[in-house]
Design an enzyme around this catalytic site. Structure first.
Site, PDB file in Angstrom:
ATOM      1  N   GLY A 332       0.831  -1.209   0.000  1.00  0.00           N
ATOM      2  CA  GLY A 332       0.000   0.000   0.000  1.00  0.00           C
ATOM      3  C   GLY A 332       0.854   1.242   0.000  1.00  0.00           C
ATOM      4  O   GLY A 332       1.881   1.304   0.687  1.00  0.00           O
ATOM      5  N   ARG A 465     -39.594   0.923   4.274  1.00  0.00           N
ATOM      6  CA  ARG A 465     -40.020   0.189   3.084  1.00  0.00           C
ATOM      7  C   ARG A 465     -41.107  -0.823   3.467  1.00  0.00           C
ATOM      8  O   ARG A 465     -40.975  -1.541   4.448  1.00  0.00           O
ATOM      9  CB  ARG A 465     -38.804  -0.542   2.513  1.00  0.00           C
ATOM     10  CG  ARG A 465     -39.108  -1.559   1.440  1.00  0.00           C
ATOM     11  CD  ARG A 465     -39.316  -0.907   0.121  1.00  0.00           C
ATOM     12  NE  ARG A 465     -39.327  -1.877  -0.962  1.00  0.00           N
ATOM     13  CZ  ARG A 465     -39.625  -1.565  -2.208  1.00  0.00           C
ATOM     14  NH1 ARG A 465     -39.927  -0.314  -2.530  1.00  0.00           N
ATOM     15  NH2 ARG A 465     -39.623  -2.480  -3.145  1.00  0.00           N
ATOM     16  N   GLY A 548     -33.127  -4.600  -4.487  1.00  0.00           N
ATOM     17  CA  GLY A 548     -32.406  -4.000  -5.609  1.00  0.00           C
ATOM     18  C   GLY A 548     -31.729  -2.697  -5.223  1.00  0.00           C
ATOM     19  O   GLY A 548     -30.630  -2.394  -5.692  1.00  0.00           O
ATOM     20  N   THR A 569      -8.369 -10.938   4.699  1.00  0.00           N
ATOM     21  CA  THR A 569      -7.087 -11.454   4.181  1.00  0.00           C
ATOM     22  C   THR A 569      -5.879 -10.665   4.678  1.00  0.00           C
ATOM     23  O   THR A 569      -4.892 -11.245   5.111  1.00  0.00           O
ATOM     24  CB  THR A 569      -7.121 -11.445   2.631  1.00  0.00           C
ATOM     25  OG1 THR A 569      -8.178 -12.293   2.192  1.00  0.00           O
ATOM     26  CG2 THR A 569      -5.813 -11.920   2.044  1.00  0.00           C
ATOM     27  N   GLU A 571      -3.490  -8.021   6.928  1.00  0.00           N
ATOM     28  CA  GLU A 571      -3.180  -8.015   8.375  1.00  0.00           C
ATOM     29  C   GLU A 571      -3.339  -9.426   8.960  1.00  0.00           C
ATOM     30  O   GLU A 571      -3.747  -9.580  10.104  1.00  0.00           O
ATOM     31  CB  GLU A 571      -4.062  -7.014   9.120  1.00  0.00           C
ATOM     32  CG  GLU A 571      -3.525  -5.593   9.093  1.00  0.00           C
ATOM     33  CD  GLU A 571      -2.089  -5.503   9.618  1.00  0.00           C
ATOM     34  OE1 GLU A 571      -1.826  -6.002  10.701  1.00  0.00           O
ATOM     35  OE2 GLU A 571      -1.245  -4.941   8.899  1.00  0.00           O
ATOM     36  N   ASP A 573      -4.207 -13.486   7.225  1.00  0.00           N
ATOM     37  CA  ASP A 573      -5.358 -14.227   6.704  1.00  0.00           C
ATOM     38  C   ASP A 573      -6.115 -14.868   7.879  1.00  0.00           C
ATOM     39  O   ASP A 573      -5.508 -15.442   8.790  1.00  0.00           O
ATOM     40  CB  ASP A 573      -4.833 -15.313   5.754  1.00  0.00           C
ATOM     41  CG  ASP A 573      -5.917 -16.275   5.345  1.00  0.00           C
ATOM     42  OD1 ASP A 573      -6.621 -15.972   4.369  1.00  0.00           O
ATOM     43  OD2 ASP A 573      -6.077 -17.302   6.028  1.00  0.00           O
TER      44      ASP A 573
HETATM   45  C1  LIG Z   1      -5.541  -4.943  -0.996  1.00  0.00           C
HETATM   46  C2  LIG Z   1      -4.369  -5.529  -0.307  1.00  0.00           C
HETATM   47  C3  LIG Z   1      -3.496  -4.695   0.402  1.00  0.00           C
HETATM   48  C4  LIG Z   1      -2.382  -5.223   1.023  1.00  0.00           C
HETATM   49  N1  LIG Z   1      -1.459  -4.380   1.611  1.00  0.00           N
HETATM   50  C5  LIG Z   1      -0.288  -4.883   2.082  1.00  0.00           C
HETATM   51  C6  LIG Z   1       0.726  -4.016   2.560  1.00  0.00           C
HETATM   52  O1  LIG Z   1       0.573  -2.796   2.581  1.00  0.00           O
HETATM   53  N2  LIG Z   1       1.893  -4.565   2.989  1.00  0.00           N
HETATM   54  C7  LIG Z   1       2.103  -5.912   2.979  1.00  0.00           C
HETATM   55  O2  LIG Z   1       3.158  -6.347   3.390  1.00  0.00           O
HETATM   56  N3  LIG Z   1       1.151  -6.758   2.517  1.00  0.00           N
HETATM   57  C8  LIG Z   1      -0.039  -6.284   2.065  1.00  0.00           C
HETATM   58  N4  LIG Z   1      -0.997  -7.149   1.568  1.00  0.00           N
HETATM   59  C9  LIG Z   1      -0.721  -8.570   1.514  1.00  0.00           C
HETATM   60  C10 LIG Z   1      -1.517  -9.381   2.506  1.00  0.00           C
HETATM   61  O3  LIG Z   1      -1.019  -9.176   3.788  1.00  0.00           O
HETATM   62  C11 LIG Z   1      -1.494 -10.840   2.055  1.00  0.00           C
HETATM   63  O4  LIG Z   1      -2.326 -10.932   0.934  1.00  0.00           O
HETATM   64  C12 LIG Z   1      -1.932 -11.809   3.112  1.00  0.00           C
HETATM   65  O5  LIG Z   1      -0.981 -11.890   4.127  1.00  0.00           O
HETATM   66  C13 LIG Z   1      -2.203 -13.200   2.555  1.00  0.00           C
HETATM   67  O6  LIG Z   1      -1.162 -13.653   1.793  1.00  0.00           O
HETATM   68  P1  LIG Z   1      -1.419 -14.248   0.323  1.00  0.00           P
HETATM   69  O7  LIG Z   1      -2.235 -13.259  -0.419  1.00  0.00           O
HETATM   70  O8  LIG Z   1      -0.113 -14.607  -0.223  1.00  0.00           O
HETATM   71  O9  LIG Z   1      -2.319 -15.510   0.574  1.00  0.00           O
HETATM   72  P2  LIG Z   1      -1.817 -17.001   0.929  1.00  0.00           P
HETATM   73  O10 LIG Z   1      -0.953 -16.959   2.139  1.00  0.00           O
HETATM   74  O11 LIG Z   1      -1.262 -17.646  -0.274  1.00  0.00           O
HETATM   75  O12 LIG Z   1      -3.197 -17.671   1.306  1.00  0.00           O
HETATM   76  C14 LIG Z   1      -4.095 -18.160   0.302  1.00  0.00           C
HETATM   77  C15 LIG Z   1      -5.145 -19.076   0.955  1.00  0.00           C
HETATM   78  O13 LIG Z   1      -4.485 -20.183   1.549  1.00  0.00           O
HETATM   79  C16 LIG Z   1      -4.877 -20.362   2.891  1.00  0.00           C
HETATM   80  N5  LIG Z   1      -3.723 -20.761   3.713  1.00  0.00           N
HETATM   81  C17 LIG Z   1      -2.480 -20.233   3.737  1.00  0.00           C
HETATM   82  N6  LIG Z   1      -1.740 -20.823   4.674  1.00  0.00           N
HETATM   83  C18 LIG Z   1      -2.505 -21.751   5.276  1.00  0.00           C
HETATM   84  C19 LIG Z   1      -2.316 -22.675   6.350  1.00  0.00           C
HETATM   85  N7  LIG Z   1      -1.174 -22.751   7.038  1.00  0.00           N
HETATM   86  N8  LIG Z   1      -3.363 -23.462   6.698  1.00  0.00           N
HETATM   87  C20 LIG Z   1      -4.532 -23.391   6.050  1.00  0.00           C
HETATM   88  N9  LIG Z   1      -4.762 -22.534   5.051  1.00  0.00           N
HETATM   89  C21 LIG Z   1      -3.770 -21.713   4.657  1.00  0.00           C
HETATM   90  C22 LIG Z   1      -5.372 -19.015   3.348  1.00  0.00           C
HETATM   91  O14 LIG Z   1      -6.389 -19.170   4.317  1.00  0.00           O
HETATM   92  C23 LIG Z   1      -5.912 -18.394   2.076  1.00  0.00           C
HETATM   93  O15 LIG Z   1      -7.275 -18.692   1.953  1.00  0.00           O
HETATM   94  C24 LIG Z   1      -2.146  -6.621   0.983  1.00  0.00           C
HETATM   95  C25 LIG Z   1      -3.042  -7.446   0.316  1.00  0.00           C
HETATM   96  C26 LIG Z   1      -4.127  -6.917  -0.338  1.00  0.00           C
HETATM   97  C27 LIG Z   1      -5.043  -7.840  -1.081  1.00  0.00           C
END
Ligand SMILES: Cc1cc2nc3c(=O)[nH]c(=O)nc-3n(C[C@H](O)[C@H](O)[C@H](O)COP(=O)(O)OP(=O)(O)OC[C@H]3O[C@@H](n4cnc5c(N)ncnc54)[C@H](O)[C@@H]3O)c2cc1C
Length: 780
Positions: A332, A465, A548, A569, A571, A573
C-alpha cells in the site's frame, strides 16, 4: 328419488349455537390441505362441546362429513355471513379463528339472547383450532380483511425507554474527545464521497484527505512527541475506528502510513529512528509503506526471500530481490506516493543468516521520482479500495546505511558485529511481529464500523419500506416480517457484542506488558478474524435486505462490501490467524500440567470424561422457559463447556499422533478443522463474556434493559448456531434446541421496536451514509 344431502349455509347459520364454530368450519373446507381424518377429528372434538344441543350436533355432523363437502356456493354464503357479522364487531385485530368465532357469537347472542361465556368459549375453541393445524392469524386476515391502516400483527412490544444519545455515550466510552474530533472532521464539506471510477483522481483525492487530516493532527494523535513514551495508539485506534464510517480507501491509506509504517518505526526502531522519522510520519512529510508480503510468501512471512546483506567494508546494507517471486507484492502507498518503506528481509551479516529483520529503504526522492535500483509497478485495478495505490517493488542491490536497520531487537554495530537481546532467530522474529499487533486491532475496529454502517442503512430502510400485507390493508414494513428481523437483528446483537469485546481488546493492548504480550496477540488475532468475517456476512445480508436498492452504488452498500472484503485477508489471513489462536490455547493447556506431563494429561482426560457424564453438562437442566434461557450465566457455561471440550479433545488427538511419531506439522495439519472449531468456540465465549460484563456495568435501567436483550440474543444465537455440536455430543435434547430457536425468534421481535434507535446510537454522521435509500423517496 335421490336427495341432495349436502350441508347448506342456511341450516348452519340459523343455529346460533354453531356460530362460534363457523370460521373454523369455513377454513376446514377452504384450506384444501386437511385430510379426511383431520376433518373427522375436528368434528369429534367439536361435537364434544357442552353447549351444543342435539339439533346443532346433527347439523355439525353433516358439515363435517368428509364424503359430503359443502358446495362452493354454500361456502361463499358462509364467508359473506362472517364478513358482514364481523363488521358489527366493536373491536378488530383478532389473532385466531377461536377469537373471531367467540366474538361472532357475542354479536349473535346479543340478538338471540344466547349466553356467551367468552373466556370458556375461547379456551375450548382454541383447542379445536389447534387440531386444524392452520395459521390462525393468517386465516383470519384472509377471512376478514380489515380496513384498518396498520397490519393486524402489531408490533410485539413497545419500544424500550432509553436515550439513544446515552447509548452512544456508552459506545463512545473510551477516547470520546478523539471520536468527537473525527466526527467534526467528517462534518467538513471537504469529506464527501467522490466518483471512484477515475482511479488517478480518486487516489489524489485520498492523498489530499489524508494530508488535511495530518495537518489537523491525526498523526500527532499517535505520535505526539515522536517517542515511544508519548505514543498513544489507543487514541489513534479510536480515531481510525470513527474515520471508518467514511471512505475506506482513506482509512486503509491512513492505516498503512501511520499504523504500519509509523508503528514499525516506533516499535522496531530505536530512539534515533523515532527522533528522525516520527515527526515526518505524523505530518505526512514522508509518506511511507510497509513492505512485508512477497509474491511467493504472503501468510508465511518467515520465509520471505528478499535479502539484506551487510557489506562490512562499505558499512551499509545491500537490499536485493533475488527472484521474481521475492518481489514485494500488494504494498500500500507504493504505486504512487510512498517515499520510504519498512522492508522485511533476510538479514545476513558476515555470511551468517540471522532471520527476518526490518530496514528503512528510500523509494522516491522529494519530487516523487523512483530512486535508482528500485523498480515499482502498479498492482492494477482491485475489487475495492481503489483509492489506495498498491504496488509491487523490486530491489536491485540497493544500498542503505547501517543505521537504517530498525534495531530494537537486533542490530549491527560499527565493527560490523551483530548483537541481539533475543538469542534465537525464531523467537526474535515472533517478538518483532508481535509488536506490530496494533494493525490487527485497528482492522478489527474499522471492520466493525463498516458493519455498523451497513446495518444502519438496512435497518432504516427496513423501517420505511413496505412489502406485502393482509388483503385490503396497508402493506407491512419490512422489519415486521419475521425473517427480516432475524437476518438484521441477530447481526445487530453480534455487532453490539463485538463493540464491547473490541473495547476490551484495545484496553488490553494499551496496557500490555511483556508477560501478557502473547496473550494480547492471540486475542487480537481471534477478534480480527471473527469481526472481519462478521462484517463480510453482515454486509451481504444488508445488501440483500435492501433488495435491488442495495445494489445501487449511490446507496453505499456496494462500496462497503467491496472495500471490506479483503479485511479477512490482509493483516493476517483469518484462517491462519485462527490457527494461531488455537495454538496459543494449547500452549496454555500444556502449561497447566507441565510438572508431570503424561500422568497429568491422563488425569485431565479422565476428569473430562467424568464431568461430561455428570453435572458439568450445561444443558443438564431440561428447563426450556424464557427465564432460564435468558440467563447469561447459563449461556456462558454452555459456550465455555464447548470450548473446554474442544480443547481437551484436540489435545488428545495431537498427543496420540505425536506419540506415534507423526511429524509435528503433519499432526497439526490432520487436526486443522478441529483447531479452527476450537478457536471459534474460544472467541465466541470471550465475546459473550465481555458483553455480559459490559451490560453489568451499565447503570441506567432503560439502557440496561435494551442491552440485556441484545446480549441474550447474541448468547442464544451462538447456542442456536452450535446446537448441531451439542446435539452431536448428546448434551442437548431436541426439545431444548427447539426452545432456544423459538426464544431467538421472540427476542428478535422484542428488539424490533428499538431497532432504529439502536442503529442511531452508533452515531454515524448522515453524510457518511451518502443518500441512504428509503429516506429520500419513501415516507414512513
Ligand atoms: C488490498 C491488499 C493490500 C495489502 N497491503 C499490504 C501491505 O501494505 N503490505 C504488505 O506487506 N502486505 C499487504 N498485503 C498482503 C496481505 O497481507 C497478504 O495478501 C496476506 O498476508 C495473505 O497472503 P497471500 O495473499 O499470499 O495468501 P496465501 O498466504 O497464499 O493464502 C491463500 C489461501 O491459503 C490459505 N492458507 C495459507 N496458509 C494456510 C495454512 N497454514 N493453513 C490453512 N490454510 C492456509 C489461506 O487461508 C488463504 O485462503 C495486501 C493485500 C491486499 C489484497
Amino acid at each position: 328419488m335421490v336427495h341432495d344431502t349436502r350441508p347448506t349455509a342456511h341450516e348452519l347459520l340459523s343455529l346460533p349455537r354453531l356460530t362460534p364454530l363457523v370460521p373454523m368450519l369455513y377454513v376446514a373446507w377452504t384450506d384444501g390441505e386437511l385430510t379426511h381424518d383431520e376433518i373427522r377429528a375436528l368434528g369429534a372434538a367439536a361435537r364434544a362441546q357442552p353447549w351444543l344441543d342435539l339439533r346443532s350436533n346433527t347439523v355439525l355432523a353433516r358439515w363435517l362429513d368428509p364424503l359430503m363437502p359443502p358446495s362452493p356456493g354454500e361456502l361463499a354464503q358462509v364467508r359473506e355471513y362472517i364478513r358482514r357479522t364481523a363488521e358489527r364487531l366493536s373491536h378488530s385485530g383478532q389473532q385466531s379463528l377461536a377469537e373471531l368465532g367467540a366474538q361472532l357469537s357475542e354479536v349473535v347472542s346479543e340478538i338471540d339472547g344466547m349466553p356467551a361465556p367468552m373466556q370458556e368459549l375461547s379456551r375450548a375453541l382454541a383447542v379445536l383450532e389447534e387440531s386444524l393445524g392452520v395459521s390462525g392469524p393468517e386465516a383470519v386476515r384472509n377471512l376478514v380483511p380489515a380496513g384498518a391502516p396498520e397490519p393486524p400483527h402489531p408490533r410485539p412490544t413497545e419500544p424500550t425507554r432509553f436515550d439513544p444519545e446515552a447509548l452512544r455515550a456508552v459506545l463512545d466510552r473510551k477516547y470520546p474527545e478523539v471520536r468527537a474530533r473525527v466526527r467534526d472532521w467528517l462534518a467538513d464539506p471537504a469529506f464527501r464521497y467522490v466518483d471512484t471510477r477515475d482511479t488517478d483522481a480518486y487516489r489524489d483525492k485520498v492523498l489530499a484527505w489524508l494530508k488535511a487530516l495530518a495537518d489537523d493532527g491525526l498523526g500527532r494523535i499517535a505520535f505526539p512527541s515522536g517517542d515511544e513514551a508519548g505514543a498513544d495508539l489507543g487514541a489513534f485506534i479510536a480515531a481510525f475506528e470513527t474515520l471508518a464510517f467514511f471512505d475506506l480507501s482513506l482509512v486503509v491509506k491512513a492505516g498503512v502510513h501511520f499504523g504500519l509504517f509509523g508503528a514499525s518505526i516506533l516499535f522496531l526502531g530505536t530512539e534515533r529512528h523515532h527522533r528522525e522519522y516520527l515527526p515526518k510520519v505524523a505530518s505526512l512529510e514522508l509518506p511511507g509503506c510497509f513492505a512485508m508480503s512477497e509474491l511467493h510468501h504472503g501468510s508465511n512471512v518467515r520465509d520471505v526471500e528478499t535479502v539484506a546483506r551487510y557489506d562490512a567494508q562499505a558499512g551499509n546494507f545491500v537490499v536485493h530481490t533475488p527472484t521474481d517471486g521475492a518481489r514485494k507484492e500488494w504494498i500500500g502507498n507504493a504505486a504512487r506516493h510512498g517515499r520510504m518503506a519498512t522492508v522485511f528481509a533476510q538479514l545476513e551479516v558476515d555470511g551468517k543468516a540471522l532471520g527476518v529483520h526490518a530496514l528503512l529503504v528510500p523509494l522516491r526522492d522529494v519530487q516523487g521520482k523512483v530512486l535508482p535500483g528500485v523498480r515499482i509497478e502498479d498492482c492494477g485495478l482491485k475489487m475495492g479500495l481503489n483509492g489506495v495505490d498498491n504496488g509491487r517493488i523490486w530491489f536491485d542491490h540497493v544500498r542503505v546505511p547501517r543505521e537504517n536497520l530498525l534495531d530494537r531487537f537486533g542490530g549491527v554495530d560499527e565493527k560490523g558485529e551483530y548483537t541481539s537481546s533475543i538469542p534465537g532467530d525464531s523467537k526474535r522474529f515472533f517478538t518483532m511481529l508481535g509488536t506490530l499487533v496494533a494493525g490487527r486491532v485497528s482492522v478489527a475496529c474499522a471492520a466493525l464500523s463498516a458493519a455498523k454502517s451497513g446495518l444502519t442503512i438496512a435497518v432504516r430502510y427496513g423501517e420505511v419500506r413496505r412489502q406485502f400485507g393482509p388483503a385490503g390493508a396497508k402493506e407491512v414494513r419490512l422489519l415486521d416480517h419475521q425473517t427480516h428481523q432475524a437476518r438484521l437483528l441477530k447481526p445487530l446483537a453480534r455487532t453490539y457484542a463485538l463493540d464491547f469485546a473490541l473495547e476490551h481488546l484495545v484496553d488490553r493492548y494499551v496496557k500490555r506488558t511483556e508477560e501478557d504480550a502473547r496473550e494480547v496477540e492471540a486475542l487480537a488475532a481471534g477478534l480480527k478474524a471473527y469481526t472481519t468475517w462478521h462484517t463480510t456476512a453482515v454486509l451481504q445480508e444488508a445488501r440483500e435486505a435492501c433488495g435491488g436498492q442495495g445494489y445501487l452504488e449511490a446507496n453505499r452498500l456496494p462500496a462497503l462490501k467491496a472495500d471490506t472484503d479483503v479485511f479477512t485477508t490482509f493483516e493476517g489471513d483469518n484462517t491462519v490467524l485462527m490457527q494461531l489462536v488455537a495454538k496459543g490455547l494449547l500452549t496454555g493447556y500444556r502449561q497447566r500440567f507441565e510438572d508431570d506431563r503424561v500422568f497429568a494429561v491422563l488425569r485431565q482426560i479422565a476428569d473430562k470424561a467424568a464431568s461430561v457424564m455428570a453435572d458439568r453438562n450445561p444443558f443438564a437442566a431440561r428447563r426450556t422457559g424464557s427465564e432460564h434461557l435468558r440467563d447469561g450465566d447459563f449461556q456462558l457455561r454452555a459456550l465455555r463447556y464447548r470450548e473446554e471440550d474442544l480443547l481437551a479433545s484436540v489435545a488428545l488427538r495431537l498427543r496420540k499422533r505425536l506419540g506415534t511419531g507423526v511429524e509435528a506439522f503433519e499432526a497439526f495439519n490432520q487436526c486443522q478443522e478441529h483447531l479452527l472449531a476450537l478457536a471459534e468456540a474460544h472467541v465466541e465465549r470471550l465475546v459473550l463474556e465481555e458483553f455480559l460484563k459490559g451490560v453489568a456495568a451499565v447503570k441506567d435501567p432503560g439502557l440496561k434493559a435494551v442491552l440485556s436483550r441484545l446480549c441474550d440474543l447474541y448468547g442464544l444465537t451462538c447456542l442456536e448456531d452450535a446446537s448441531g455440536w451439542f446435539l452431536e455430543h448428546g448434551l442437548l435434547e431436541g426439545s431444548k434446541a427447539r426452545a432456544i430457536r423459538k426464544e431467538v425468534v421472540r427476542l428478535c421481535a422484542e428488539v424490533r421496536p428499538d431497532a432504529v434507535a439502536l442503529v442511531d446510537a452508533f452515531g454515524i454522521p448522515d453524510t457518511c451514509l451518502a443518500a441512504p435509500i428509503g429516506l429520500g423517496h419513501l415516507s414512513p
